[in-house]
Design an enzyme around this catalytic site. Structure first.
Site, PDB file in Angstrom:
ATOM      1  N   CYS A  51       0.980  -1.085  -0.023  1.00 52.66           N
ATOM      2  CA  CYS A  51       0.071   0.012  -0.069  1.00 52.66           C
ATOM      3  C   CYS A  51       0.822   1.153   0.043  1.00 52.66           C
ATOM      4  CB  CYS A  51      -0.994   0.076   1.164  1.00 52.66           C
ATOM      5  SG  CYS A  51      -2.335   1.108   0.760  1.00 52.66           S
ATOM      6  N   GLU A  70      -2.411  -8.935   2.598  1.00 48.26           N
ATOM      7  CA  GLU A  70      -2.820  -9.514   4.212  1.00 48.26           C
ATOM      8  C   GLU A  70      -4.065  -9.342   4.442  1.00 48.26           C
ATOM      9  OE1 GLU A  70      -1.713  -6.712   3.501  1.00 48.26           O
ATOM     10  OE2 GLU A  70      -2.110  -5.082   4.849  1.00 48.26           O
ATOM     11  N   HIS A  75      -3.761  -4.776  -0.430  1.00 52.76           N
ATOM     12  CA  HIS A  75      -3.397  -5.407   0.771  1.00 52.76           C
ATOM     13  C   HIS A  75      -3.416  -6.979   0.720  1.00 52.76           C
ATOM     14  CE1 HIS A  75      -3.070  -1.726   3.477  1.00 52.76           C
ATOM     15  NE2 HIS A  75      -3.860  -1.230   2.786  1.00 52.76           N
TER      16      HIS A  75
END
Lengths: 213, 256
Positions: free
Chosen positions: A83, A193, A191
């Site tokens: 990001c 994650e 993202h």
């Protein structure tokens, strides 16, 4: 085979807990720290980041993250930006009329997306670069984005580098850089994650590549 | 490559437990928010929202633990709202593992809070939650909709559409529009109110309140919602997240 070691750079920005857990989930030995020695020694370094470009740069410099990243890349040691952790790899950021120097690993400027709805928030697909390692097996999957700014062009690198960067694009209002793979330096605007199984697959691809170096 | 319309289950959490009964036979503990979040994640939820309805600060502490445990196991975005009054509350929730934080009543009382949160953490973490209804008694507002507090029981006389626009100007990165008229009716989202807010905000808009059938979700997406939030229809097993997404997909609306 021992698990690849990954340091998630802890400089006060980013939902670091999720990044740590997502990397552990895919088998990495993860440490959350800003210790320069640990960050230099790990098989991989993850640079998270949310919020404003300028404050992320300030935070990074405060822990000498800029030097840590430079040294790793000079030694061919892998770094993954996420990001705003990707955005700062570019030459500069333009936010609210404020011009902030980035790390300058790549030329180009990060500025505001031009689309009817901003932030670009939610799940979107990408057009993976040909031969991408990161997107191997998840070429058509959705990834979670949340950002108002992006690199909307990727100027050619000077200096006659042998391997040009692999650039993965996505679209919101117009095309923007969704991911870059450039030797030891990789980065995603989205993202991984927070991108469910697809994100875990991508992180697995990255973590696996650490041991192959 | 358009961004997919998100389907978001919402869980009311009190002192770390899910309230408003949830009815899944195969869950070990249907009152455990973490277990439910995991369940919805597996069904394809694009995001999970917790609404903290705890009354005391001690009970809120439990919510932070729940947020943390959820973030350790569920790898989709997590939004937490309810009782957020200060930037410190936001900081605590983000540190616990929330990706976004919803603000509601405190921002009505003090709109500067929106700006403070956006400046410190960025607009992308800030969801303005608006509980709105059609004005029935009291002086009319320009749009015909007013902001309510206390779960829709108290009108404020503040124009709901104007408030949404102002909050976005102050830095809200997303608007959660909850229709107190439609809430609990299962008669469908308030499409008129949705369209009115869509007209004036250029940030993502989440429709909430009134979902009863998968077709309702399709209609709200067509009215301009970027995301669709529901609680009871998912909790009671009326439909699954996957059912809703299939209907959206069949209607030609992009979903993950």
């Amino acid at each position: 085979m021992t698990s690849p070691s990954v340091v998630v750079l802890d400089y006060g920005f980013g939902n670091v807990r999720s990044a740590v857990r997502a990397l552990e989930r895919v088998g990495a030995e993860v440490e959350l720290t800003a210790d320069p020695h640990a960050a230099a020694e790990a098989d991989g370094l993850v640079v998270p980041g949310v919020g404003a470009f300028a404050s992320v740069m300030t935070g990074l410099r405060a822990v000498r993250g800029d030097q840590i990243i430079d040294r790793r890349l000079a030694g061919g040691r892998p770094v993954l930006g996420i990001c705003v952790g990707m955005q700062v790899m570019f030459g500069a950021g333009e936010e609210h009329g404020v011009h902030t120097e980035g790390l300058g690993e790549w030329p180009g400027v990060v500025d505001r997306l031009d689309a009817p709805v901003v932030p670009h928030m939610g799940w979107a697909t990408v057009s993976p670069a040909e031969g991408s390692v990161l997107f191997d097996g998840v070429e058509d999957e959705y990834f979670y984005f949340v950002h108002s700014y992006a690199a909307r062009s990727f100027p050619p690198l000077g200096g006659g580098r042998l391997t040009p960067p692999s650039v993965t694009w996505a679209t919101h209002g117009g095309p923007f850089v969704a991911a870059v793979e450039n030797g030891p330096l990789a980065a995603t605007q989205f993202h991984p994650e927070k991108s469910g199984d697809a994100g875990a697959h991508l992180l697995t691809n990255w973590v696996r590549s650490l041991k192959e170096r | 490559m358009a961004v997919a319309v998100r389907v978001i289950p919402c869980l009311d959490v009190d002192a770390g437990r899910v309230v408003k009964g949830v009815n899944f036979a195969d869950l070990r503990d249907a009152g455990d928010p973490v277990e439910l979040a995991r369940r919805y994640d597996a069904e394809g939820a694009d995001e999970i929202t917790f609404l903290d309805v705890s009354a005391s600060s001690g009970d809120r502490q439990t919510t932070y633990d729940v947020v943390g445990r959820t973030a350790e196991e569920v790898f989709v975005p997590l939004t937490v709202g309810g009782g957020v009054r200060s930037t410190e509350d936001v900081d605590r929730l983000l540190r616990a593992g929330a990706d976004k934080v919803g603000v509601n009543t405190a921002a009505i009382a003090r709109p500067d809070l929106v700006q403070e949160i956006a400046q410190r953490f960025g607009s992308q973490v800030l969801v303005l939650s608006v509980d709105a209804r059609r004005v029935v008694d009291g002086p009319p507002t320009p749009s015909g909709y007013e902001v309510t507090t206390h779960g829709g029981r108290q009108g404020t006389g503040i124009d709901a559409v104007t408030w949404a626009r102002q909050a976005v100007e102050l830095g809200a990165g997303e608007v959660l529009l909850n229709s107190m008229d439609a809430d609990g009716t299962t008669a469908g989202f308030d499409l008129e109110m949705l369209a009115a807010v869509r007209e004036v905000v250029a940030v993502p808009l989440i429709a909430s309140g009134g979902a009863g059938t998968p077709e309702h979700f399709v209609a709200a997406a067509r009215a301009g919602a970027d995301a669709l939030l529901a609680a009871s229809v998912f909790h009671f097993g009326v439909m699954t997240v996957a059912d809703v997404k299939q209907h959206l997909r069949d209607a030609g609306i992009p979903v993950r």
